[in-house]
Design a protein around this motif. Sequence first.
Motif, short mmCIF file in Angstrom:
data_model
loop_
_atom_site.label_atom_id
_atom_site.label_comp_id
_atom_site.label_asym_id
_atom_site.label_seq_id
_atom_site.Cartn_x
_atom_site.Cartn_y
_atom_site.Cartn_z
N GLN A 158 0.96 9.41 -3.70
CA GLN A 158 0.58 8.56 -2.57
C GLN A 158 -0.32 9.35 -1.61
N ARG A 159 0.10 10.57 -1.29
CA ARG A 159 -0.68 11.39 -0.37
C ARG A 159 -2.05 11.72 -0.97
N ARG A 161 0.82 -1.22 0.00
CA ARG A 161 0.00 0.00 0.00
C ARG A 161 0.85 1.27 0.00
N GLU A 162 1.98 1.24 0.69
CA GLU A 162 2.82 2.44 0.78
C GLU A 162 3.60 2.72 -0.51
N GLU A 163 3.47 1.85 -1.52
CA GLU A 163 4.17 2.04 -2.80
C GLU A 163 3.22 2.41 -3.94
N ILE A 164 1.96 2.67 -3.64
CA ILE A 164 0.97 2.98 -4.68
C ILE A 164 1.41 4.18 -5.52
N GLY A 165 1.83 5.25 -4.87
CA GLY A 165 2.23 6.46 -5.59
C GLY A 165 3.40 6.22 -6.52
N ARG A 166 4.43 5.57 -6.01
CA ARG A 166 5.61 5.30 -6.84
C ARG A 166 5.27 4.35 -8.00
N PRO A 192 5.63 10.18 -3.62
CA PRO A 192 5.01 10.51 -2.33
C PRO A 192 3.82 11.47 -2.46
N THR A 198 -4.12 8.34 -0.65
CA THR A 198 -4.34 7.58 0.59
C THR A 198 -4.39 8.39 1.88
N CYS A 254 -4.24 13.69 -8.82
CA CYS A 254 -3.24 12.80 -9.41
C CYS A 254 -3.04 13.12 -10.90
#
Length: 192
Positions: free
Chosen positions: A184-185, A81-86, A181, A188, A148
């Motif tokens: 991502q922000r 989940r923490e890699e969605i933006g990248r 990032p 999420t 986005c």
Amino acid sequence: MTGSTEQQPARRSDATRATILDAARARFAADGYEKATIRAIARDAEIDPSMVMRYYGNKAGLFAAAVSIDPRLPALSFDQREEIGRTLVRHFLALWEENGELTALLRVGATDPEVAERTQSVLQDQLIPLARRVGPEPEQAPVRAALCASTVLGLALTRYVLRFPASVALGREEIVEWLGPTIQRYLTAPTP
């Protein structure tokens, strides 16, 4: 008997459209949007230019029909989940760098409502559902998706269309680290 005679013109019409689209794709790829002409496309398709105009109205309409816009966002998997933006930034960079038609699409979409509408449909059909799927508040998905899109399209404009030297000079992973990032922000983080 009537049904079969009605189907023949429809089949010819479909075949003519397909021939025009094939010729247009080849011509836009070879010459770019600005240099490609209806006459050259018609010549390549071995039809009269008026037929191109009959089916597609103008060059922008033909371009919108010929250029495929499918970022394939539903097919992306987000294992972490923490890699969605990248992951999204890498995906969009690959799309832009593998498909020169997207640069032309951005140029044309800025001035032609039909092309802009087609581009907006990608936001509606793919980016908003993605934002709904990964975001904390489904009702915020349209806003999150629009943010986005503004980031990714802003990068595309400065890197591939306007060719700002600082934007062009960035390596792909640098862009991923700068924009990942932020995306991502947008997707999420809790609503401010």
